[in-house]
Design a protein around this motif. Structure first.
Motif, PDB file in Angstrom:
ATOM      1  N   TRP A 125      -4.723  10.900 -17.154  1.00 17.51           N
ATOM      2  CA  TRP A 125      -4.257  10.287 -15.903  1.00 17.51           C
ATOM      3  C   TRP A 125      -4.777  11.054 -14.686  1.00 17.51           C
ATOM      4  O   TRP A 125      -5.185  10.456 -13.691  1.00 17.51           O
ATOM      5  CB  TRP A 125      -2.733  10.233 -15.890  1.00 17.51           C
ATOM      6  CG  TRP A 125      -2.188   9.929 -14.509  1.00 17.51           C
ATOM      7  CD1 TRP A 125      -1.601  10.784 -13.654  1.00 17.51           C
ATOM      8  CD2 TRP A 125      -2.246   8.668 -13.846  1.00 17.51           C
ATOM      9  NE1 TRP A 125      -1.271  10.166 -12.485  1.00 17.51           N
ATOM     10  CE2 TRP A 125      -1.653   8.847 -12.575  1.00 17.51           C
ATOM     11  CE3 TRP A 125      -2.736   7.405 -14.188  1.00 17.51           C
ATOM     12  CZ2 TRP A 125      -1.543   7.813 -11.660  1.00 17.51           C
ATOM     13  CZ3 TRP A 125      -2.615   6.386 -13.268  1.00 17.51           C
ATOM     14  CH2 TRP A 125      -2.026   6.583 -12.020  1.00 17.51           C
ATOM     15  N   MET A 126      -4.736  12.391 -14.764  1.00 15.23           N
ATOM     16  CA  MET A 126      -5.225  13.183 -13.628  1.00 15.23           C
ATOM     17  C   MET A 126      -6.718  12.983 -13.393  1.00 15.23           C
ATOM     18  O   MET A 126      -7.197  13.074 -12.256  1.00 15.23           O
ATOM     19  CB  MET A 126      -4.925  14.673 -13.873  1.00 15.23           C
ATOM     20  CG  MET A 126      -3.456  15.029 -13.708  1.00 15.23           C
ATOM     21  SD  MET A 126      -3.145  16.816 -13.773  1.00 15.23           S
ATOM     22  CE  MET A 126      -3.407  17.129 -15.522  1.00 15.23           C
ATOM     23  N   CYS A 127      -7.463  12.648 -14.449  1.00 17.53           N
ATOM     24  CA  CYS A 127      -8.903  12.425 -14.292  1.00 17.53           C
ATOM     25  C   CYS A 127      -9.221  11.013 -13.798  1.00 17.53           C
ATOM     26  O   CYS A 127     -10.197  10.818 -13.070  1.00 17.53           O
ATOM     27  CB  CYS A 127      -9.614  12.666 -15.625  1.00 17.53           C
ATOM     28  SG  CYS A 127      -9.571  14.392 -16.184  1.00 17.53           S
ATOM     29  N   LEU A 128      -8.397  10.036 -14.180  1.00 10.00           N
ATOM     30  CA  LEU A 128      -8.714   8.635 -13.865  1.00 10.00           C
ATOM     31  C   LEU A 128      -7.763   8.000 -12.857  1.00 10.00           C
ATOM     32  O   LEU A 128      -8.040   6.900 -12.369  1.00 10.00           O
ATOM     33  CB  LEU A 128      -8.704   7.806 -15.160  1.00 10.00           C
ATOM     34  CG  LEU A 128      -9.686   8.248 -16.250  1.00 10.00           C
ATOM     35  CD1 LEU A 128      -9.509   7.378 -17.495  1.00 10.00           C
ATOM     36  CD2 LEU A 128     -11.122   8.174 -15.743  1.00 10.00           C
ATOM     37  N   GLY A 129      -6.676   8.644 -12.551  1.00  6.63           N
ATOM     38  CA  GLY A 129      -5.691   8.025 -11.661  1.00  6.63           C
ATOM     39  C   GLY A 129      -6.184   7.805 -10.245  1.00  6.63           C
ATOM     40  O   GLY A 129      -5.695   6.926  -9.533  1.00  6.63           O
ATOM     41  N   TRP A 130      -7.182   8.576  -9.837  1.00 12.19           N
ATOM     42  CA  TRP A 130      -7.702   8.429  -8.477  1.00 12.19           C
ATOM     43  C   TRP A 130      -8.349   7.066  -8.250  1.00 12.19           C
ATOM     44  O   TRP A 130      -8.526   6.634  -7.106  1.00 12.19           O
ATOM     45  CB  TRP A 130      -8.736   9.515  -8.188  1.00 12.19           C
ATOM     46  CG  TRP A 130      -9.919   9.476  -9.117  1.00 12.19           C
ATOM     47  CD1 TRP A 130     -10.045  10.130 -10.298  1.00 12.19           C
ATOM     48  CD2 TRP A 130     -11.114   8.718  -8.933  1.00 12.19           C
ATOM     49  NE1 TRP A 130     -11.245   9.848 -10.881  1.00 12.19           N
ATOM     50  CE2 TRP A 130     -11.937   8.977 -10.059  1.00 12.19           C
ATOM     51  CE3 TRP A 130     -11.585   7.871  -7.950  1.00 12.19           C
ATOM     52  CZ2 TRP A 130     -13.184   8.404 -10.226  1.00 12.19           C
ATOM     53  CZ3 TRP A 130     -12.830   7.290  -8.106  1.00 12.19           C
ATOM     54  CH2 TRP A 130     -13.625   7.551  -9.228  1.00 12.19           C
ATOM     55  N   ILE A 131      -8.689   6.372  -9.351  1.00 15.25           N
ATOM     56  CA  ILE A 131      -9.325   5.051  -9.201  1.00 15.25           C
ATOM     57  C   ILE A 131      -8.402   4.096  -8.464  1.00 15.25           C
ATOM     58  O   ILE A 131      -8.848   3.250  -7.679  1.00 15.25           O
ATOM     59  CB  ILE A 131      -9.703   4.490 -10.587  1.00 15.25           C
ATOM     60  CG1 ILE A 131     -10.758   5.389 -11.231  1.00 15.25           C
ATOM     61  CG2 ILE A 131     -10.213   3.053 -10.467  1.00 15.25           C
ATOM     62  CD1 ILE A 131     -11.165   4.960 -12.623  1.00 15.25           C
ATOM     63  N   LEU A 132      -7.088   4.223  -8.687  1.00 12.64           N
ATOM     64  CA  LEU A 132      -6.142   3.341  -7.996  1.00 12.64           C
ATOM     65  C   LEU A 132      -6.162   3.553  -6.485  1.00 12.64           C
ATOM     66  O   LEU A 132      -5.814   2.647  -5.733  1.00 12.64           O
ATOM     67  CB  LEU A 132      -4.730   3.572  -8.533  1.00 12.64           C
ATOM     68  CG  LEU A 132      -4.489   3.187 -10.003  1.00 12.64           C
ATOM     69  CD1 LEU A 132      -3.046   3.500 -10.401  1.00 12.64           C
ATOM     70  CD2 LEU A 132      -4.788   1.703 -10.221  1.00 12.64           C
ATOM     71  N   LEU A 133      -6.547   4.746  -6.066  1.00 13.67           N
ATOM     72  CA  LEU A 133      -6.609   4.997  -4.621  1.00 13.67           C
ATOM     73  C   LEU A 133      -7.659   4.134  -3.938  1.00 13.67           C
ATOM     74  O   LEU A 133      -7.580   3.881  -2.726  1.00 13.67           O
ATOM     75  CB  LEU A 133      -6.911   6.479  -4.359  1.00 13.67           C
ATOM     76  CG  LEU A 133      -5.826   7.469  -4.822  1.00 13.67           C
ATOM     77  CD1 LEU A 133      -6.307   8.902  -4.621  1.00 13.67           C
ATOM     78  CD2 LEU A 133      -4.529   7.233  -4.070  1.00 13.67           C
TER      79      LEU A 133
ATOM     80  N   GLY B 294       0.799  -1.220   0.000  1.00 12.54           N
ATOM     81  CA  GLY B 294       0.000   0.000   0.000  1.00 12.54           C
ATOM     82  C   GLY B 294       0.829   1.266   0.000  1.00 12.54           C
ATOM     83  O   GLY B 294       0.555   2.200  -0.767  1.00 12.54           O
ATOM     84  N   MET B 295       1.898   1.325   0.814  1.00  9.77           N
ATOM     85  CA  MET B 295       2.710   2.530   0.883  1.00  9.77           C
ATOM     86  C   MET B 295       3.450   2.773  -0.424  1.00  9.77           C
ATOM     87  O   MET B 295       3.523   3.921  -0.910  1.00  9.77           O
ATOM     88  CB  MET B 295       3.701   2.418   2.043  1.00  9.77           C
ATOM     89  CG  MET B 295       4.541   3.670   2.257  1.00  9.77           C
ATOM     90  SD  MET B 295       3.530   5.145   2.557  1.00  9.77           S
ATOM     91  CE  MET B 295       2.831   4.739   4.166  1.00  9.77           C
ATOM     92  N   ALA B 296       3.984   1.711  -1.010  1.00  5.92           N
ATOM     93  CA  ALA B 296       4.694   1.860  -2.280  1.00  5.92           C
ATOM     94  C   ALA B 296       3.747   2.353  -3.372  1.00  5.92           C
ATOM     95  O   ALA B 296       4.106   3.243  -4.172  1.00  5.92           O
ATOM     96  CB  ALA B 296       5.335   0.529  -2.683  1.00  5.92           C
ATOM     97  N   MET B 297       2.542   1.801  -3.443  1.00 13.13           N
ATOM     98  CA  MET B 297       1.588   2.233  -4.455  1.00 13.13           C
ATOM     99  C   MET B 297       1.127   3.663  -4.207  1.00 13.13           C
ATOM    100  O   MET B 297       0.932   4.433  -5.157  1.00 13.13           O
ATOM    101  CB  MET B 297       0.381   1.290  -4.463  1.00 13.13           C
ATOM    102  CG  MET B 297       0.661  -0.066  -5.071  1.00 13.13           C
ATOM    103  SD  MET B 297       1.197   0.044  -6.802  1.00 13.13           S
ATOM    104  CE  MET B 297      -0.189   0.875  -7.553  1.00 13.13           C
ATOM    105  N   LEU B 298       0.983   4.052  -2.971  1.00 17.03           N
ATOM    106  CA  LEU B 298       0.586   5.423  -2.672  1.00 17.03           C
ATOM    107  C   LEU B 298       1.650   6.406  -3.141  1.00 17.03           C
ATOM    108  O   LEU B 298       1.332   7.436  -3.759  1.00 17.03           O
ATOM    109  CB  LEU B 298       0.339   5.575  -1.171  1.00 17.03           C
ATOM    110  CG  LEU B 298      -0.049   6.977  -0.681  1.00 17.03           C
ATOM    111  CD1 LEU B 298      -1.347   7.435  -1.339  1.00 17.03           C
ATOM    112  CD2 LEU B 298      -0.175   7.005   0.825  1.00 17.03           C
ATOM    113  N   LEU B 299       2.903   6.104  -2.834  1.00 15.41           N
ATOM    114  CA  LEU B 299       3.990   6.982  -3.291  1.00 15.41           C
ATOM    115  C   LEU B 299       4.073   7.010  -4.813  1.00 15.41           C
ATOM    116  O   LEU B 299       4.319   8.076  -5.413  1.00 15.41           O
ATOM    117  CB  LEU B 299       5.316   6.497  -2.704  1.00 15.41           C
ATOM    118  CG  LEU B 299       5.441   6.591  -1.167  1.00 15.41           C
ATOM    119  CD1 LEU B 299       6.764   6.011  -0.711  1.00 15.41           C
ATOM    120  CD2 LEU B 299       5.295   8.030  -0.705  1.00 15.41           C
TER     121      LEU B 299
END
Length: 336
Positions: A48-56, A12-17
């Motif tokens: 990416w800025m519009c859809l990248g939040w999905i990974l969160l 989780g931490m690695a993906m968040l960074l």
């Protein structure tokens, strides 16, 4: 349904960074694209800025003694049990059918308070929405169901309540084998309590077989509370094993006659106690009178005929068995 434990997702931490770094890079990329680096770079960075939040959505945090059951488009993926910071498929959904169920047990009051606070922060008071925690607690919890009125084996109505300590040991069975494992546990506790209590009298009664071996015994709800609680625990465990639950202990917290017969039963107990006390007094008085006569006769202190012995026995029994102190009349004349 077999439980599958997911242990290799603590990224989780690695993906968040990584997500934060990609957002920063997309901002600079969009600026360079607008400056003339290429329209395709600008489009890619904005996408990416519009859809990248999905990974969160794939970031999950678990505290000790918590579990999260994950499904992907209706298919069971696995369960996360260890504490840590995880990253899973963003489209995975946590499942907990008992998330909104509030019973009279430890943990539910605290969860309800937290849910109300989070709902208030999120503005749920205006929209009518409610915060729902999909995590399952693996802690040992205590269920204290309402008192029940049950007839014992003699037909006497009694009020009894139990406290059951339990925990979830198989999250897959708890979530998928029953509709709501908390309500299922509560129902099985009430059913097991009724089944066991009907086998016992409130107090010890003659010719009552509580063990089922065909031999009368002295089992009772009041005198054999440990045995009764153990039998209740075993029966509940047998019923909830398919739900992935473990019953740690069951204890009787309240036991009394129903109000409509409580006064009569109290009088009965008082009468029985009075009879037992009187019997003990009479036995003691008779033995003391016999001892007094024997000692008078063996010591040649005084010789009494049968009539005098009867009078002496009568007087001693009155003195020894009376409720109040005797007021003797002393004869200062001759013995006869």
């Amino acid at each position: 349904m077999n439980e599958k434990i997911l242990t290799n997702r603590k990224t989780g931490m690695a993906m968040l960074l990584l997500i934060i770094a990609l957002y920063a890079a997309s901002v600079f990329g969009a600026i360079f694209g607008i400056a003339g680096a290429g329209a395709w770079l600008t489009v890619l960075c904005i996408a990416w800025m519009c859809l990248g939040w999905i990974l969160l959505l794939g970031l999950k945090v678990l505290k000790p003694q918590e579990a999260l059951v994950l499904t992907l488009f209706g298919k069971y993926v696995g369960t996360i049990k260890e504490e840590g910071f995880y990253f899973v498929n963003p489209f995975c959904v946590g499942v907990n059918p008992a998330a909104k169920t509030k019973l009279n047990q430890s943990g539910d009051l605290e969860s309800e308070t937290k849910s109300s606070a989070l709902a208030l922060i999120a503005g749920a008071g205006k929209t009518g929405a409610s915060y729902e925690n999909k995590k399952l607690s693996l802690k040992i919890m205590t269920l204290n169901n309402n008192r029940q009125k049950i007839n014992d084996c003699l037909g006497n109505p009694i009020e009894i309540g139990i406290a059951v300590t339990w925990r979830v040991v198989d999250t897959a069975k708890a979530v998928f084998n029953v509709d709501n494992y908390k309500e299922y546990l509560s129902l099985q506790c009430d059913s097991a309590l009724r089944n066991i209590v009907r086998l016992y009298p409130y107090d010890v009664a003659p010719n009552v077989d509580t063990t089922g071996d065909g031999v009368a015994d002295e089992g009772s709800l009041r005198g054999s509370s440990e045995i009764v609680a153990s039998r209740i625990r075993d029966e509940i465990q047998e019923k909830v094993a398919e739900a992935g639950l473990e019953i740690v202990e069951a204890r009787i917290t309240h036991l009394a006659y129903a109000p409509e017969i409580a006064a009569v039963m109290l009088q009965r107990q008082q009468a029985s106690a009075i009879i037992d006390a009187r019997k003990m007094l009479v036995d003691g008085a008779v033995s003391m009178v016999a001892m007094a006569l024997n000692q008078l006769s063996e010591g040649n202190i005084v010789e009494l005929d049968e009539e005098r012995k009867a009078a002496m026995v009568s007087n001693l029994l009155v003195v020894l068995c009376g409720n109040h102190d005797a007021q003797p009349i002393v004869n200062s004349g001759s013995l006869y």
